[in-house]
Motif scaffolding. Structure first.
Motif, mmCIF file in Angstrom:
data_model
loop_
_atom_site.group_PDB
_atom_site.id
_atom_site.type_symbol
_atom_site.label_atom_id
_atom_site.label_comp_id
_atom_site.label_asym_id
_atom_site.label_seq_id
_atom_site.Cartn_x
_atom_site.Cartn_y
_atom_site.Cartn_z
ATOM 1 N N LEU A 44 0.831 -1.189 0.000
ATOM 2 C CA LEU A 44 0.000 0.000 0.000
ATOM 3 C C LEU A 44 0.869 1.243 0.000
ATOM 4 O O LEU A 44 1.920 1.275 0.647
ATOM 5 N N HIS A 45 0.421 2.251 -0.719
ATOM 6 C CA HIS A 45 0.952 3.597 -0.559
ATOM 7 C C HIS A 45 0.009 4.326 0.393
ATOM 8 O O HIS A 45 -1.205 4.153 0.317
ATOM 9 N N THR A 46 0.550 5.116 1.303
ATOM 10 C CA THR A 46 -0.304 5.819 2.268
ATOM 11 C C THR A 46 -0.940 7.039 1.596
ATOM 12 O O THR A 46 -0.643 8.190 1.923
ATOM 13 N N HIS A 47 -1.878 6.759 0.688
ATOM 14 C CA HIS A 47 -2.530 7.821 -0.081
ATOM 15 C C HIS A 47 -3.323 8.766 0.806
ATOM 16 O O HIS A 47 -3.666 9.872 0.378
ATOM 17 N N TRP A 48 -3.656 8.327 2.018
ATOM 18 C CA TRP A 48 -4.458 9.159 2.907
ATOM 19 C C TRP A 48 -3.651 10.295 3.526
ATOM 20 O O TRP A 48 -4.215 11.174 4.163
ATOM 21 N N PHE A 49 -2.342 10.285 3.354
ATOM 22 C CA PHE A 49 -1.491 11.371 3.817
ATOM 23 C C PHE A 49 -0.930 12.146 2.630
ATOM 24 O O PHE A 49 -0.718 11.579 1.551
ATOM 25 N N SER A 50 -0.617 13.421 2.847
ATOM 26 C CA SER A 50 0.266 14.108 1.914
ATOM 27 C C SER A 50 1.648 13.486 2.036
ATOM 28 O O SER A 50 1.964 12.831 3.039
ATOM 29 N N GLU A 51 2.482 13.662 1.030
ATOM 30 C CA GLU A 51 3.821 13.057 1.078
ATOM 31 C C GLU A 51 4.596 13.557 2.293
ATOM 32 O O GLU A 51 5.279 12.791 2.971
ATOM 33 N N ASN A 52 4.488 14.844 2.590
ATOM 34 C CA ASN A 52 5.211 15.386 3.734
ATOM 35 C C ASN A 52 4.698 14.790 5.040
ATOM 36 O O ASN A 52 5.481 14.423 5.916
ATOM 37 N N MET A 53 3.384 14.693 5.169
ATOM 38 C CA MET A 53 2.813 14.177 6.414
ATOM 39 C C MET A 53 3.167 12.709 6.613
ATOM 40 O O MET A 53 3.439 12.269 7.727
ATOM 41 N N ALA A 54 3.179 11.927 5.538
ATOM 42 C CA ALA A 54 3.543 10.513 5.649
ATOM 43 C C ALA A 54 4.941 10.356 6.229
ATOM 44 O O ALA A 54 5.183 9.484 7.084
ATOM 45 N N LYS A 55 5.830 11.207 5.814
ATOM 46 C CA LYS A 55 7.215 11.080 6.268
ATOM 47 C C LYS A 55 7.402 11.654 7.667
ATOM 48 O O LYS A 55 8.285 11.223 8.411
ATOM 49 N N ILE A 115 4.933 11.528 10.113
ATOM 50 C CA ILE A 115 4.290 10.627 11.071
ATOM 51 C C ILE A 115 4.979 9.274 11.130
ATOM 52 O O ILE A 115 5.261 8.735 12.200
ATOM 53 N N HIS A 116 5.245 8.687 9.965
ATOM 54 C CA HIS A 116 5.764 7.320 9.931
ATOM 55 C C HIS A 116 7.153 7.200 9.307
ATOM 56 O O HIS A 116 7.674 6.101 9.184
ATOM 57 N N GLN A 117 7.725 8.306 8.909
ATOM 58 C CA GLN A 117 9.031 8.320 8.258
ATOM 59 C C GLN A 117 9.067 7.504 6.968
ATOM 60 O O GLN A 117 10.138 7.140 6.492
ATOM 61 N N CYS A 118 7.905 7.201 6.416
ATOM 62 C CA CYS A 118 7.858 6.499 5.139
ATOM 63 C C CYS A 118 6.439 6.554 4.589
ATOM 64 O O CYS A 118 5.504 6.926 5.302
ATOM 65 N N ASP A 119 6.272 6.173 3.330
ATOM 66 C CA ASP A 119 4.935 6.166 2.710
ATOM 67 C C ASP A 119 4.552 4.763 2.236
ATOM 68 O O ASP A 119 3.682 4.598 1.393
ATOM 69 N N VAL A 120 5.203 3.746 2.802
ATOM 70 C CA VAL A 120 4.941 2.340 2.478
ATOM 71 C C VAL A 120 4.169 1.712 3.634
ATOM 72 O O VAL A 120 4.474 1.957 4.796
ATOM 73 N N ASN A 121 3.175 0.888 3.303
ATOM 74 C CA ASN A 121 2.372 0.232 4.335
ATOM 75 C C ASN A 121 2.158 -1.228 3.939
ATOM 76 O O ASN A 121 1.685 -1.523 2.843
ATOM 77 N N SER A 122 2.500 -2.132 4.840
ATOM 78 C CA SER A 122 2.420 -3.581 4.550
ATOM 79 C C SER A 122 1.188 -4.237 5.174
ATOM 80 O O SER A 122 1.148 -5.460 5.313
ATOM 81 N N SER A 123 0.179 -3.448 5.532
ATOM 82 C CA SER A 123 -1.038 -4.030 6.105
ATOM 83 C C SER A 123 -1.752 -4.934 5.122
ATOM 84 O O SER A 123 -2.393 -5.915 5.509
ATOM 85 N N ILE A 124 -1.675 -4.575 3.835
ATOM 86 C CA ILE A 124 -2.247 -5.370 2.756
ATOM 87 C C ILE A 124 -1.154 -5.576 1.719
ATOM 88 O O ILE A 124 -0.518 -4.608 1.280
ATOM 89 N N MET A 125 -0.928 -6.824 1.316
ATOM 90 C CA MET A 125 0.054 -7.136 0.273
ATOM 91 C C MET A 125 -0.554 -8.179 -0.660
ATOM 92 O O MET A 125 -1.415 -8.963 -0.247
#
Length: 231
Positions: free
Chosen positions: A111-122, A124-134
């Motif tokens: 998953l890409h964390t589309h629910w965040f802006s790119e800046n906010m993703a980095k 909050i989580h220091q990345c924009d990758v999410n492995s909840s669903i693969m």
């Protein structure tokens, strides 16, 4: 029409953070929308997991940050059919075929964390990758498997989780699943157009509940009441 004749599902239950009910409810959701697929649970304890779920015995390799056990699923040809991985704090609203149709057969799918802006993703989580669903195909996570197999201890010490590892070392060689199929219950679906928090979006395929407060209570509010009991 999908090119795949069968789509399977898989989850991971290790340690004591999640009870068997989480597995059973996820299985029930999966079968409602994907009745011909098999559903696997990789677990160190199959007690009270429904008998129709295909449990695969594993021993946790970690005493903390149990999510690193997901890496065991990256082994080539562990899954011969397209197989969707779901974190246990997920809820399936609709048929999962679009996730597979939107996946890459040859690259790792995240998953890409589309629910965040790119800046906010980095932030909050220091990345924009999410492995909840693969979405796993026969060999599409092989590059990650090889690095994990050779450098498991170093990776575990260097990165808090799989997401940050993939972001730092493999982001340019992975595939992101299409937007607006999976949403974050806490943060929304797609920045900036759909970011209303704590909103159920049953026109999406899956909800992920990362960082949701009272997560078990919230999930139980979504679960149907007629889930078959475990044996």
């Amino acid at each position: 029409m999908s090119a795949f004749s069968q789509i399977d599902g898989v989850c991971l239950k290790v340690g004591i953070a999640y009870k068997a009910d989480f597995v059973n409810n996820l299985y029930y959701q999966f079968k409602q929308h994907n009745p011909t697929g098999k559903f696997y649970c990789y677990t160190d304890n199959k007690n009270r997991i429904h008998e129709d779920i295909e449990c695969v015995k594993i021993n946790s390799r970690y005493d903390e940050r149990m999510w690193w056990n997901k890496c065991l699923l990256f082994e080539p040809e562990r899954f011969m059919n397209p197989t969707v991985f779901f974190d246990l704090d997920s809820f399936i609203h609709n048929p999962i075929q679009p996730l597979v149709d939107g996946s890459d057969e040859f690259k790792p799918n995240f998953l890409h964390t589309h629910w965040f802006s790119e800046n906010m993703a980095k932030i909050i989580h220091q990345c924009d990758v999410n492995s909840s669903i693969m979405v796993l195909h026969k060999r599409n996570y092989e590059q990650l498997w090889e690095e994990y197999r050779k450098n498991e201890v170093k990776l575990f010490k260097s990165f808090y989780g799989i997401d940050s590892w993939v972001f730092r070392r493999h982001r340019e060689t992975i595939s992101f699943l299409p937007p607006k199929l999976v949403y974050s219950l806490k943060y929304g679906s797609a920045y900036p157009d759909d970011t209303t928090p704590d909103k159920v979006r049953d026109n999406h395929i899956v909800a992920v509940l990362d960082n949701v407060e009272d997560k078990e209570k919230v999930l139980k509010g979504l679960w149907p009441k007629d889930v078959p009991s475990s044996t």
